[in-house]
Design an enzyme around this catalytic site. Structure first.
Site, short mmCIF file in Angstrom:
data_model
loop_
_atom_site.label_atom_id
_atom_site.label_comp_id
_atom_site.label_asym_id
_atom_site.label_seq_id
_atom_site.Cartn_x
_atom_site.Cartn_y
_atom_site.Cartn_z
N LYS A 52 -32.83 -31.65 -23.31
CA LYS A 52 -32.76 -32.02 -24.73
C LYS A 52 -34.10 -32.54 -25.21
CE LYS A 52 -30.45 -35.10 -28.01
NZ LYS A 52 -29.30 -35.98 -28.28
N ASN A 94 -2.05 10.11 -12.62
CA ASN A 94 -0.84 10.14 -11.79
C ASN A 94 -1.21 10.51 -10.36
OD1 ASN A 94 1.33 9.56 -13.67
ND2 ASN A 94 0.84 11.53 -14.64
N LYS A 140 -25.06 -42.71 -9.22
CA LYS A 140 -26.42 -43.03 -8.77
C LYS A 140 -27.36 -43.17 -9.97
CE LYS A 140 -25.76 -39.82 -4.90
NZ LYS A 140 -26.25 -38.54 -4.31
N HIS A 166 -15.92 9.64 -5.75
CA HIS A 166 -15.63 9.21 -7.12
C HIS A 166 -14.46 8.22 -7.15
CE1 HIS A 166 -18.55 12.16 -8.21
NE2 HIS A 166 -17.77 13.18 -7.89
N ASP A 174 12.85 17.10 -10.61
CA ASP A 174 12.09 18.29 -10.19
C ASP A 174 10.92 17.92 -9.28
OD1 ASP A 174 10.56 17.06 -12.15
OD2 ASP A 174 10.29 18.86 -13.38
N ARG A 193 -31.36 1.53 -11.70
CA ARG A 193 -32.18 2.61 -12.26
C ARG A 193 -31.57 3.14 -13.55
NH1 ARG A 193 -32.66 7.12 -8.03
NH2 ARG A 193 -33.75 8.13 -9.77
#
Length: 536
Positions: A148, A437, A76, A292, A490, A235
């Site tokens: 520009k 972990n 255009k 958390h 274990d 804040r």
């Protein structure tokens, strides 16, 4: 906008303005104010039609260029009559002579915004052809040309600036100060830079342009670029002595309905809560309680209220001041149960009649409506490190249960029962969102003990057992999930001693055989998933 310096040359008045906008918010009022200043309006396609419908006189770009729009409007304004009018330097006689030679006229003001490429690609159904159809070409070219040459041209790229620009033109005999034109140019270049980064980011992450890569990490963007608007200042950051701000558009995923603005830590917790609950998008009534960013308790039950009660029973102490998130419309009975303790944030996809009235009685509570996060959105996860950024593909939401279980391996003599398999599926979805972990005990689609963020896996297991004992929950008949492999037998033996009857873990340890043998000795069914879920 900055004001004109007393030493700056007198600005030229605006006599011709080119208006070509996708977002037509405010464009009619802006055009009326320009017309009242005797500014000639030039426009394209839909913008010109909008202005004419409002009774304004407009010159089509095609009349200026002598060439109609072609290629279904893809071309255009890409014509010397437009770009010479924008780029001609007002104080250069040679430039003015060139305009006269070709019968071009200066364009003093541009109002332009772009095809909504970023919004379109946020839809996971968008394919490459659709995305490319929304790459604006003429708009960025006009914006950059005007910016520009901002010594003589003003460029407005956001509807929010229309009133300010019009005010200054009306107050200064149709003139914009050099300071205003420079400020507008800065915004213009920021817009086109962000626009190009969005396109680059889409192509580099779409799989269409990157191929399979030649090695680990090769399919990630190179260079990695991001340009996000500052959504809001916070804040403070993680602590009061740290600055904080939110960038991007999280409103795609959630909407705050009540309460104070979300803090830095609130936003982290909310993000974690939404990621966890998305694992249960296809499950029955599910409730998760987080603190958390770690889950305190998670449960799926016959009703949302029962899910809340079971999740809360996992840890009745930690949820105070935490976050509750559910996977379906929050009903009155569940809301009343949640309201019995102070919960800082309550998140649900919808709220049944009267529930918002109850939840908003507490001023300190935030209430959030969440939208189902796309399983394909935000493909990359980014974290800062000293001297740079770590970028990785995001750990995706687990697939539906039937698909997930197709990849499981049962190395033990005994396979899990149907009930154990369902609990293992549940536990695996939860442990994925517990910091490493991580160990999670589950029975009947409800967490019993969660061990998070410990330095060793046995410590995490002991913490999970301690939390269950503290809440007077029996681990007999439970299943246990570990986010990474058991390095020694274990850990598995300790879980069996507490009453665990099945276990799920990635496998991959050099001692897998020892762990499998220990499971067989204790008649523990075990699943190896082949994929770990560390969350550092």
């Amino acid at each position: 906008m900055p004001s004109e310096s007393s030493s700056s040359p007198a600005p030229m008045p605006v006599r011709r303005a080119l208006l070509s906008v996708y977002d037509k918010t405010g464009i009619v009022d802006f055009a009326r104010r320009l017309t009242a200043l005797d500014v000639e309006l030039i426009s394209t396609g839909g913008t010109a039609a909008t202005l004419r419908d409002a009774g304004l006189s407009v010159t089509d770009v095609a009349e200026v260029t002598g060439v109609p729009e072609v290629l279904d409007g893809r071309v255009k304004t890409l014509h010397p009559a437009i770009h010479a009018g924008l780029l001609a330097r007002r104080t250069h006689e040679e430039d003015q002579a060139a305009l006269d030679e070709y019968d071009y006229a200066p364009i003093d003001l541009v109002a332009c915004n772009l095809y909504p490429f970023r919004e379109v690609i946020q839809d996971p159904e968008t394919d490459l052809d659709t995305a490319m159809a929304h790459v604006d070409i003429g708009g960025p070219a006009m914006i950059r040309a005007a910016a520009k040459n901002h010594a003589g041209v003003g460029v407005v790229t956001t509807p929010g600036d229309y009133a300010t620009v019009a005010d200054e033109l009306e107050e200064n005999e149709a003139r914009l100060s050099p300071g205003t034109r420079r400020a507008l140019a800065e915004q213009a270049f920021a817009l086109t830079a962000a626009y190009d980064r969005s396109i680059h980011g889409y192509l580099s992450g779409s799989g269409e342009a990157t191929g399979e890569g030649s090695g680990p990490g090769e399919d990630l963007p190179n260079p990695y670029q991001v340009h996000l608007p500052r959504s809001k200042s916070l804040r403070y950051g993680e602590n009061p002595h740290q600055d904080g701000a939110l960038y991007g558009s999280p409103e795609r995923f959630f909407e705050k309905l009540h309460g104070e603005d979300l803090s830095y830590n609130n936003l982290l917790d909310t993000s974690g809560a939404l990621a966890l609950i998305d694992e249960f998008r296809d499950a029955g009534p599910t409730c998760a309680i987080l603190k958390h960013t770690n889950p305190c308790g998670v449960a799926t039950a016959g009703t949302l209220e029962a899910a809340w009660q079971q999740a809360f029973a996992t840890d009745t102490q930690s949820p105070y001041g935490g976050i509750v998130v559910v996977n379906q419309a929050l009903d009155r009975a569940t809301a009343e149960a949640i309201d019995e303790i102070f919960t800082e944030i309550v998140i649900a996809p919808e709220f049944e009649s009267g529930v918002l009235d109850l939840l908003t009685e507490r001023d300190r509570r935030r209430v959030i409506r969440h939208r189902a996060a796309s399983r394909e959105s935000d493909r990359l996860a980014v974290r800062s490190v000293l001297g740079g950024l770590l970028v990785q593909s995001r750990d995706p939401v687990l697939p539906p249960s039937t698909e997930l279980r197709e990849h499981w391996d049962v190395p033990t003599a005994r396979a899990p029962s149907e009930q154990e398999e369902a609990d293992l599926d549940f536990a695996w979805r939860v442990v994925k969102h517990v910091k490493s972990n991580a160990i999670v005990y589950v029975r009947d689609q409800s967490t019993l003990g969660i061990g998070a963020g410990q330095m060793s896996r046995i410590d995490a297991s002991e913490l999970a057992v301690f939390k269950a004992q503290k809440s007077e929950l029996d681990l007999t008949g439970s299943v246990v999930a570990s986010d990474a492999f058991f390095p020694f037998a274990d850990g598995l033996e300790a879980a069996a001693a507490e009453g665990a009857r099945a276990a799920i873990q990635p496998g991959g340890s050099i001692r897998d055989d020892e762990v499998i043998q220990a499971a067989d000795r204790h008649d523990v069914a075990m699943i190896l998933t082949g994929r770990r879920h560390f969350r550092h």
